[in-house]
Write an enzyme that holds these catalytic residues in place. Structure first.
Site, short mmCIF file in Angstrom:
data_model
loop_
_atom_site.label_atom_id
_atom_site.label_comp_id
_atom_site.label_asym_id
_atom_site.label_seq_id
_atom_site.Cartn_x
_atom_site.Cartn_y
_atom_site.Cartn_z
N SER A 183 0.82 -1.21 0.00
CA SER A 183 0.00 0.00 0.00
C SER A 183 0.86 1.26 0.00
CB SER A 183 -0.91 0.02 1.24
OG SER A 183 -1.66 -1.15 1.33
N1 SAH Z 1 -0.91 -3.83 3.63
C1 SAH Z 1 -0.44 -4.72 2.59
C2 SAH Z 1 -1.42 -4.66 1.45
C3 SAH Z 1 -1.33 -5.81 0.52
S1 SAH Z 1 -2.56 -5.76 -0.77
C4 SAH Z 1 0.91 -4.25 2.17
O1 SAH Z 1 1.14 -3.05 2.27
O2 SAH Z 1 1.74 -5.05 1.73
C5 SAH Z 1 -3.92 -6.55 0.02
C6 SAH Z 1 -3.70 -7.98 0.43
O3 SAH Z 1 -4.96 -8.52 0.81
C7 SAH Z 1 -3.16 -8.92 -0.65
O4 SAH Z 1 -1.93 -9.45 -0.22
C8 SAH Z 1 -4.24 -10.00 -0.78
O5 SAH Z 1 -3.71 -11.28 -1.00
C9 SAH Z 1 -4.91 -9.90 0.57
N2 SAH Z 1 -6.28 -10.45 0.66
C10 SAH Z 1 -7.31 -10.32 -0.22
N3 SAH Z 1 -8.39 -10.96 0.24
C11 SAH Z 1 -8.05 -11.52 1.43
C12 SAH Z 1 -8.73 -12.32 2.38
N4 SAH Z 1 -9.99 -12.70 2.21
N5 SAH Z 1 -8.06 -12.72 3.50
C13 SAH Z 1 -6.77 -12.37 3.70
N6 SAH Z 1 -6.06 -11.61 2.83
C14 SAH Z 1 -6.69 -11.19 1.70
#
Ligand code: SAH
Length: 210
Positions: free
Chosen positions: A60
């Protein structure tokens, strides 16, 4: 690229965009975001942009990490925080330095494995990670006084609302094509919802990936 000056420039940008919680700004100043990226991307770590982490997911944007963290802490310190969509682990690392315990969930196993190593390297020991569908919450650990999600559902799963303690705050994007950042507070009477600003996150997807 990872110099103090580059980091200070990022902090100034966050301040200019309205981030005012000094504890949040301090943690972002000192957390090595470049360690949460693959080497090829690390030189861009202190730009205020989302960056790819593989598997079609992104780390993010610092502004949104700061904003969501600030909103989570706005009504006082948090003891037990559930994080959904831990991805690279960067938001997890920021939270771990500002709250009591972080329970972080990620559905893509290789991302979780990497973030586990990074958090260990940074000696952040108040974090538990789980490879599971975060939309269902973390059963058995209910009653979180904070919930933060980096993945956007069409509507807030009732399992998450059920695991929010009275006085707790949930901060998450809601919506599909058009998403809005929501802050939900649980009171004795029920739930109060504030819609904060338009955002863009990956969708909250069901199930897990090995
Ligand atoms: N805060 C993280 C954001 C990653 S993007 C960072 O800065 O690295 C959002 C993430 O949500 C992805 O890695 C995706 O795999 C995860 N995601 C999507 N649906 C999900 C779910 N149902 N349970 C857990 N993770 C999920």
């Amino acid at each position: 690229m990872t110099s103090q000056r580059t980091r200070e420039r990022l902090i100034q940008r966050l301040v200019d965009q309205g981030i005012s919680n000094m504890a949040v700004l301090d943690v972002i100043r000192t957390t090595p975001r470049h360690l949460f990226l693959d080497e090829a991307m690390a030189h861009r770590a202190y730009e205020d942009t989302a960056l790819p982490i593989g598997f079609n997911q992104t780390l993010s944007q610092p502004y949104i990490v700061a904003r969501m963290t600030e909103l989570l802490l706005a009504s006082g310190p948090r003891q037990r925080v559930l994080e959904i969509g831990s991805g690279s682990g960067y938001q997890t690392a920021v939270l771990a330095q500002l709250v009591g315990e972080v329970y972080a969930m990620e559905r893509i196993k290789p991302l979780l494995d990497k973030s586990r190593q990074r958090l260990r390297k940074l000696k952040l020991r108040n974090v538990q990670l789980r490879h599971a569908d975060g939309g269902l919450g973390w059963d058995g650990q209910g009653d979180f006084d904070g919930i933060l999600s980096a993945a956007s559902p069409a509507t807030i799963p009732h399992e998450l609302l059920a695991q929010l303690a009275v006085g707790g705050r949930l901060v998450m994007p809601v919506g599909e094509d058009r998403q809005q950042l929501h802050v939900v507070t649980r009171t004795d009477q029920g739930f109060e919802t504030d819609i904060v600003e338009p955002v863009r996150f990956v969708p909250l997807r069901p199930g897990t990936v090995r």
